[in-house]
Scaffold this active site. Sequence first.
Site, short mmCIF file in Angstrom:
data_model
loop_
_atom_site.label_atom_id
_atom_site.label_comp_id
_atom_site.label_asym_id
_atom_site.label_seq_id
_atom_site.Cartn_x
_atom_site.Cartn_y
_atom_site.Cartn_z
N CYS A 178 -2.44 -3.97 3.51
CA CYS A 178 -1.19 -3.38 3.98
C CYS A 178 -1.44 -2.54 5.23
O CYS A 178 -1.85 -3.08 6.25
CB CYS A 178 -0.51 -2.60 2.85
SG CYS A 178 1.23 -2.20 3.21
N HIS B 152 0.18 -6.81 -1.12
CA HIS B 152 -0.66 -6.02 -2.02
C HIS B 152 -1.25 -6.94 -3.10
O HIS B 152 -0.57 -7.25 -4.07
CB HIS B 152 0.15 -4.90 -2.68
CG HIS B 152 0.48 -3.78 -1.75
ND1 HIS B 152 -0.36 -2.71 -1.58
CD2 HIS B 152 1.53 -3.59 -0.92
CE1 HIS B 152 0.16 -1.88 -0.69
NE2 HIS B 152 1.31 -2.39 -0.28
N GLU C 136 -3.33 -6.25 -5.32
CA GLU C 136 -3.46 -5.51 -6.59
C GLU C 136 -2.14 -5.45 -7.35
O GLU C 136 -2.12 -5.08 -8.52
CB GLU C 136 -3.99 -4.10 -6.31
CG GLU C 136 -3.03 -3.12 -5.69
CD GLU C 136 -2.88 -3.24 -4.18
OE1 GLU C 136 -2.28 -2.31 -3.59
OE2 GLU C 136 -3.34 -4.24 -3.59
#
EC number: 4.3.2.10
Length: 196
Positions: A76, A178, A180
């Site tokens: 990001c 993202h 994650e």
Amino acid sequence: MIGIIRYGAGNIFSLTSALDRLGFAYGMVHTEEDLAQYDRYIIPGVGHAGAAMSKLEQTGLVPAIKALQKPTLGICVGMQLMTAYSEEGDANLLHIFPNKTLRFKDSEHYKVPHTGWNRVHQDKQNPLFKDIPDDAHFYFVHSYYIEYNELYTLASTNYSLPYSASIWHNNFYGVQFHPEKSGVYGETLLANFSKI
């Protein structure tokens, strides 16, 4: 072992939680001396690119990051920091990639920030996307995007216009989404990065 470069830009709980789920060893990089402990690095980031760059400069890590020879992944704002310039804060950045980071234009059909799941098209083959199908969905939250450049774009997506969802040059990788927070494909990408 993964070194997470800490410079005060945002919460890294979701990233460390994903690494914990995957069983990957990691630690925090606060100083140049810390870098030697790790064989790869992640530059996380949320929030304002200009402010993030200012915080990164205060750590004294900028020359060491630009000189890294080991695999390095920006996520990001961490990816945006690798570009040359961001409209956010009118800031000069790390210039690992010559690209610019620009703001989406708000419109009736495209609200800013762009928040949600988008298909990611793999423009090039690379071990970072091994076992991830083309046009898989990843989770994005951002108001600024990296302009599309065929030379450095590893994967692309479209939100009002095509832009780089992932960039790559030598040992440096970046993803605007993202991983994650992107479910199984995001975790696959993090696992792939651990093996590059």
